[in-house]
Design a protein around this motif. Structure first.
Motif, PDB file in Angstrom:
ATOM      1  N   ARG A  65       0.843  -1.185   0.000  1.00  0.00           N
ATOM      2  CA  ARG A  65       0.000   0.000   0.000  1.00  0.00           C
ATOM      3  C   ARG A  65       0.882   1.240   0.000  1.00  0.00           C
ATOM      4  NH1 ARG A  65      -4.768  -1.387   4.460  1.00  0.00           N
ATOM      5  NH2 ARG A  65      -5.709  -3.116   3.279  1.00  0.00           N
ATOM      6  N   GLY A  66       0.522   2.181  -0.835  1.00  0.00           N
ATOM      7  CA  GLY A  66       1.351   3.368  -0.976  1.00  0.00           C
ATOM      8  C   GLY A  66       2.285   3.269  -2.159  1.00  0.00           C
ATOM      9  N   GLY A  67       2.308   2.087  -2.820  1.00  0.00           N
ATOM     10  CA  GLY A  67       3.080   1.926  -4.041  1.00  0.00           C
ATOM     11  C   GLY A  67       4.517   1.489  -3.857  1.00  0.00           C
ATOM     12  N   LYS A  68       4.940   1.165  -2.634  1.00  0.00           N
ATOM     13  CA  LYS A  68       6.317   0.740  -2.414  1.00  0.00           C
ATOM     14  C   LYS A  68       6.509  -0.695  -2.893  1.00  0.00           C
ATOM     15  CE  LYS A  68       9.898   0.457   1.136  1.00  0.00           C
ATOM     16  NZ  LYS A  68      10.225   0.657   2.565  1.00  0.00           N
ATOM     17  N   ASN A  69       7.563  -0.915  -3.668  1.00  0.00           N
ATOM     18  CA  ASN A  69       7.868  -2.240  -4.200  1.00  0.00           C
ATOM     19  C   ASN A  69       8.826  -2.983  -3.286  1.00  0.00           C
ATOM     20  OD1 ASN A  69       6.316  -1.828  -6.515  1.00  0.00           O
ATOM     21  ND2 ASN A  69       8.029  -0.894  -7.612  1.00  0.00           N
ATOM     22  N   PHE A  70       8.679  -4.319  -3.282  1.00  0.00           N
ATOM     23  CA  PHE A  70       9.515  -5.146  -2.422  1.00  0.00           C
ATOM     24  C   PHE A  70       9.704  -6.508  -3.101  1.00  0.00           C
ATOM     25  CE2 PHE A  70      11.453  -6.009   1.595  1.00  0.00           C
ATOM     26  CZ  PHE A  70      11.286  -7.370   1.803  1.00  0.00           C
ATOM     27  N   GLU A  71      10.969  -6.897  -3.294  1.00  0.00           N
ATOM     28  CA  GLU A  71      11.235  -8.179  -3.958  1.00  0.00           C
ATOM     29  C   GLU A  71      10.959  -9.346  -3.018  1.00  0.00           C
ATOM     30  OE1 GLU A  71      14.687  -9.245  -6.865  1.00  0.00           O
ATOM     31  OE2 GLU A  71      15.336  -9.779  -4.837  1.00  0.00           O
ATOM     32  N   GLY A 180      13.876  -3.287   0.091  1.00  0.00           N
ATOM     33  CA  GLY A 180      12.918  -2.529   0.868  1.00  0.00           C
ATOM     34  C   GLY A 180      13.536  -1.697   1.969  1.00  0.00           C
ATOM     35  N   VAL A 181      14.748  -1.206   1.725  1.00  0.00           N
ATOM     36  CA  VAL A 181      15.414  -0.348   2.717  1.00  0.00           C
ATOM     37  C   VAL A 181      15.840   0.945   2.026  1.00  0.00           C
ATOM     38  CG1 VAL A 181      16.223  -2.308   4.072  1.00  0.00           C
ATOM     39  CG2 VAL A 181      17.696  -1.360   2.287  1.00  0.00           C
ATOM     40  N   ARG A 182      16.161   1.949   2.813  1.00  0.00           N
ATOM     41  CA  ARG A 182      16.566   3.234   2.243  1.00  0.00           C
ATOM     42  C   ARG A 182      17.940   3.124   1.595  1.00  0.00           C
ATOM     43  NH1 ARG A 182      14.325   8.159   5.524  1.00  0.00           N
ATOM     44  NH2 ARG A 182      15.980   9.095   4.289  1.00  0.00           N
ATOM     45  N   ARG A 183      18.139   3.930   0.569  1.00  0.00           N
ATOM     46  CA  ARG A 183      19.402   3.876  -0.174  1.00  0.00           C
ATOM     47  C   ARG A 183      20.628   4.125   0.712  1.00  0.00           C
ATOM     48  NH1 ARG A 183      20.833   7.044  -5.829  1.00  0.00           N
ATOM     49  NH2 ARG A 183      23.051   6.544  -5.862  1.00  0.00           N
ATOM     50  N   PRO A 184      20.599   5.094   1.643  1.00  0.00           N
ATOM     51  CA  PRO A 184      21.773   5.272   2.513  1.00  0.00           C
ATOM     52  C   PRO A 184      22.114   4.012   3.299  1.00  0.00           C
ATOM     53  CG  PRO A 184      20.342   7.181   2.654  1.00  0.00           C
ATOM     54  CD  PRO A 184      19.585   6.150   1.876  1.00  0.00           C
ATOM     55  N   GLY A 185      21.096   3.232   3.677  1.00  0.00           N
ATOM     56  CA  GLY A 185      21.354   1.982   4.393  1.00  0.00           C
ATOM     57  C   GLY A 185      22.078   0.975   3.520  1.00  0.00           C
ATOM     58  N   ILE A 186      21.717   0.923   2.232  1.00  0.00           N
ATOM     59  CA  ILE A 186      22.397   0.027   1.287  1.00  0.00           C
ATOM     60  C   ILE A 186      23.842   0.466   1.100  1.00  0.00           C
ATOM     61  CG2 ILE A 186      22.527  -0.649  -1.146  1.00  0.00           C
ATOM     62  CD1 ILE A 186      20.394  -2.150   0.356  1.00  0.00           C
ATOM     63  N   THR A 187      24.056   1.765   0.934  1.00  0.00           N
ATOM     64  CA  THR A 187      25.409   2.275   0.726  1.00  0.00           C
ATOM     65  C   THR A 187      26.304   1.954   1.918  1.00  0.00           C
ATOM     66  OG1 THR A 187      24.573   4.079  -0.665  1.00  0.00           O
ATOM     67  CG2 THR A 187      26.771   4.345   0.285  1.00  0.00           C
ATOM     68  N   THR A 188      25.782   2.180   3.110  1.00  0.00           N
ATOM     69  CA  THR A 188      26.560   1.887   4.322  1.00  0.00           C
ATOM     70  C   THR A 188      26.880   0.398   4.426  1.00  0.00           C
ATOM     71  OG1 THR A 188      25.562   3.739   5.528  1.00  0.00           O
ATOM     72  CG2 THR A 188      26.541   1.972   6.842  1.00  0.00           C
TER      73      THR A 188
END
Length: 249
Positions: A65-71, A180-188
């Motif tokens: 809901r809200g349009g967020k995608n998640f693999e 399904g996580v924020r991009r800064p979290g992936i970068t870190t």
């Protein structure tokens, strides 16, 4: 059009079929080259075509809901898209191409026609559908309980299982969507994995440096449900499917 009655390509699911069962599909199969983000399934619609991957990789994606995608799943050369067609139901998720490459396209009507002629073909494809559902469940479990490091290690291993070589194209933005996580979290997290000498991240691409290290990091988050179809079918008890054994021998 495929000419040989015996399949000699890389798709593990097609490799597992008897010559007779593959022959039922052969006349309906067309080789195609899949493009980035090409839609293979649309949620709440019955698939018109099924794709057996031969080097391409597809993401099974849930939209919240809200349009967020998640693999919620990955499909590579171990399997096929469109498993909902096995029970005549609409796809529960979207599915689109994550890594470009070849595949074999099979119209849904061709599969239904083949099903009517072979119980062993149905069993083989239903077994794969079961394994994909287990993978989906474990993805949900990892997403709910595993830290980002562990989830990313699991995802990288699953991609590594489905591509040739140790290097593949991927962006931080794409990883953030898939996990399904924020991009800064992936970068870190990628920086952390680089500091452990497990991966090397460059602009638009990533290289696996230490698969054993990623396995240790993923721990029980990665197992048989994430590996190839070859490994998965080894767990099946042939005595429980006597018709398949009798027909394929």
């Amino acid at each position: 059009m495929i000419q040989s009655p015996q399949y000699a390509g890389p798709n593990r699911l097609l490799q597992s079929l008897s010559d007779a069962d593959f022959d039922l599909l052969r006349l309906h199969l067309d080789p195609v080259s899949l493009t980035m983000r090409q839609s293979l399934e649309v949620a709440d619609r019955i698939p018109r075509d099924i794709f057996f991957m031969e080097g391409s990789v597809a993401s099974v994606v849930a939209t919240l809901r809200g349009g967020k995608n998640f693999e919620v799943g990955l499909i590579g050369w171990e399997g096929m898209t469109g498993t909902s067609i096995l029970v005549g139901a609409p796809s529960p998720f979207d599915c689109y191409v994550q890594f470009v490459g070849p595949a074999l396209r099979l119209p849904a009507k061709g599969l239904v026609s083949a099903f009517a002629q072979s119980d062993t073909l149905r069993w083989a494809l239903e077994l794969y559908a079961h394994m994909l559902s287990v993978q989906t469940a474990y993805t949900a479990l990892a997403s709910a309980h595993a830290p980002i490091q562990k989830r990313l290690a699991r995802w990288l291993l699953m991609i590594h299982d489905r591509v040739e070589g140790d290097r593949f194209p991927v962006t931080h933005e794409f990883l953030s969507i898939m996990l399904g996580v924020r991009r800064p979290g992936i970068t870190t997290t990628l920086h952390e994995l680089e500091s452990m000498h497990l991966v090397k991240s460059t602009r638009g691409a990533l290289t696996i440096l230490d698969r054993d290290g990623l396995l240790a990091l993923a721990g029980d988050g990665y197992g048989k449900t994430e590996r190839s179809y070859d490994d998965l079918i080894s767990a099946v008890d042939p005595e429980l499917i006597p018709l398949r054994v009798t027909t394929n021998q």
